[in-house]
Motif scaffolding. Structure first.
Motif, mmCIF file in Angstrom:
data_model
loop_
_atom_site.group_PDB
_atom_site.id
_atom_site.type_symbol
_atom_site.label_atom_id
_atom_site.label_comp_id
_atom_site.label_asym_id
_atom_site.label_seq_id
_atom_site.Cartn_x
_atom_site.Cartn_y
_atom_site.Cartn_z
ATOM 1 N N GLU A 209 0.213 -11.498 7.456
ATOM 2 C CA GLU A 209 0.650 -12.737 7.748
ATOM 3 C C GLU A 209 2.104 -13.018 6.478
ATOM 4 O O GLU A 209 2.817 -13.790 6.824
ATOM 5 N N HIS A 210 2.067 -12.811 5.369
ATOM 6 C CA HIS A 210 2.632 -12.864 4.522
ATOM 7 C C HIS A 210 3.749 -11.730 3.810
ATOM 8 O O HIS A 210 4.653 -12.072 3.151
ATOM 9 N N ALA A 211 3.350 -10.440 3.990
ATOM 10 C CA ALA A 211 4.189 -9.329 3.920
ATOM 11 C C ALA A 211 4.607 -9.335 2.206
ATOM 12 O O ALA A 211 5.964 -9.320 1.945
ATOM 13 N N PRO A 212 3.663 -9.413 1.387
ATOM 14 C CA PRO A 212 4.212 -9.333 -0.013
ATOM 15 C C PRO A 212 4.618 -7.934 -0.469
ATOM 16 O O PRO A 212 4.351 -7.035 0.135
ATOM 17 N N CYS A 213 5.734 -8.046 -1.366
ATOM 18 C CA CYS A 213 6.228 -6.821 -1.700
ATOM 19 C C CYS A 213 5.405 -6.056 -2.506
ATOM 20 O O CYS A 213 5.478 -4.907 -2.469
ATOM 21 N N VAL A 214 4.468 -6.670 -3.389
ATOM 22 C CA VAL A 214 3.447 -5.863 -4.552
ATOM 23 C C VAL A 214 2.527 -6.701 -4.321
ATOM 24 O O VAL A 214 2.383 -8.024 -4.485
ATOM 25 N N LEU A 215 1.314 -5.835 -4.325
ATOM 26 C CA LEU A 215 -0.088 -6.692 -4.299
ATOM 27 C C LEU A 215 -0.930 -5.775 -5.463
ATOM 28 O O LEU A 215 -0.874 -4.546 -5.416
ATOM 29 N N ILE A 216 -1.448 -6.446 -6.487
ATOM 30 C CA ILE A 216 -2.185 -6.029 -7.495
ATOM 31 C C ILE A 216 -3.545 -6.235 -7.745
ATOM 32 O O ILE A 216 -3.865 -7.511 -7.100
ATOM 33 N N ALA A 217 -4.454 -5.460 -8.122
ATOM 34 C CA ALA A 217 -5.759 -6.151 -8.736
ATOM 35 C C ALA A 217 -5.927 -5.615 -9.813
ATOM 36 O O ALA A 217 -5.646 -4.338 -10.418
ATOM 37 N N LEU A 218 -6.606 -6.432 -10.720
ATOM 38 C CA LEU A 218 -6.834 -6.092 -12.400
ATOM 39 C C LEU A 218 -8.192 -6.377 -12.640
ATOM 40 O O LEU A 218 -8.980 -7.468 -12.435
ATOM 41 N N PRO A 219 -9.208 -5.330 -12.321
ATOM 42 C CA PRO A 219 -10.524 -5.540 -12.205
ATOM 43 C C PRO A 219 -11.135 -5.954 -13.664
ATOM 44 O O PRO A 219 -10.497 -5.596 -14.805
ATOM 45 N N ALA A 220 -12.223 -6.972 -13.750
ATOM 46 C CA ALA A 220 -12.773 -7.402 -15.027
ATOM 47 C C ALA A 220 -13.865 -6.399 -15.442
ATOM 48 O O ALA A 220 -14.343 -6.751 -16.719
ATOM 49 N N ARG A 221 -14.469 -5.512 -14.887
ATOM 50 C CA ARG A 221 -15.434 -4.695 -15.203
ATOM 51 C C ARG A 221 -15.083 -3.247 -14.411
ATOM 52 O O ARG A 221 -14.609 -3.204 -13.434
ATOM 53 N N PRO A 222 -15.727 -2.020 -14.846
ATOM 54 C CA PRO A 222 -15.462 -0.688 -14.400
ATOM 55 C C PRO A 222 -15.775 -0.623 -12.999
ATOM 56 O O PRO A 222 -15.221 0.005 -12.026
ATOM 57 N N GLY A 223 -16.983 -1.326 -12.604
ATOM 58 C CA GLY A 223 -17.601 -1.029 -11.055
ATOM 59 C C GLY A 223 -16.350 -1.425 -10.339
ATOM 60 O O GLY A 223 -16.429 -1.146 -9.167
ATOM 61 N N LEU A 224 -15.675 -2.842 -10.742
ATOM 62 C CA LEU A 224 -14.774 -3.116 -9.859
ATOM 63 C C LEU A 224 -13.389 -2.467 -9.944
ATOM 64 O O LEU A 224 -12.763 -2.489 -8.783
ATOM 65 N N ALA A 225 -13.254 -1.701 -10.844
ATOM 66 C CA ALA A 225 -12.050 -0.761 -10.834
ATOM 67 C C ALA A 225 -12.258 0.259 -9.600
ATOM 68 O O ALA A 225 -11.315 0.511 -8.918
ATOM 69 N N ARG A 226 -13.326 0.753 -9.411
ATOM 70 C CA ARG A 226 -13.539 1.761 -8.254
ATOM 71 C C ARG A 226 -13.530 1.023 -7.040
ATOM 72 O O ARG A 226 -12.955 1.678 -6.053
#
Length: 159
Positions: free
Chosen positions: A110-127
């Motif tokens: 719907e929005h076609a972002p150029c860049v999408l990021i994620a910054l995990p708050a803990r190691p489990g979220l990183a995976r």
């Protein structure tokens, strides 16, 4: 397990995009998650200006987060696992890819972002974010950027 994804209005006036992911298990257990996709916070711009122009970062970077609706409304820590659902490994993967992943896919379509990021708050979220964004990159014509992975930042960008 039944998973439904729908777009919802943000809880506060903002430029965020929010999606509700409802998971129902056969035992009668259910939970709702919020997938919150927002423009990148200005205090994070410096993480990307080495590789991208500041104006581009300001206008084209979005960040994805998800948390249970109970945590959001109940004042719990947003990024703690939700034990009451008792997900098996396969169920957790299904919830992530079909639920959270589908919300991300809808946002991308719907929005076609150029860049999408994620910054995990803990190691489990990183995976989890690594798996989610890698899968999204494969299926949506985006490129998974490994340059930031060493720093715990997960990034996909439009080709």
């Amino acid at each position: 397990m039944k998973i439904a994804v729908s777009s919802i209005k943000p809880f506060t006036p903002s430029r965020n995009f929010c999606y509700l992911v409802r998971v129902d298990k056969a035992q009668g257990w259910w939970i709702e998650y919020i997938v919150d996709i927002s423009p990148l916070s200005p205090h994070l711009y410096c993480l990307f200006t080495e590789r991208y122009d500041l104006r581009f970062v300001r206008q084209n970077f979005f960040m994805v987060s998800f948390y249970s609706l109970d945590a959001l409304l109940g004042g719990k820590h947003l990024y703690e696992p939700e034990p009451r659902m008792r997900y098996s490994k396969d169920e957790l993967q299904e919830m992530l890819l079909k639920g959270i992943g589908e919300a991300i896919a809808i946002f991308i379509q719907e929005h076609a972002p150029c860049v999408l990021i994620a910054l995990p708050a803990r190691p489990g979220l990183a995976r989890i974010y690594d798996r989610l964004l890698n899968a999204q990159a494969m299926y949506s014509g985006y490129r998974y950027i490994t340059h930031y992975k060493e720093d715990g930042i997960y990034v996909i960008e439009k080709r």
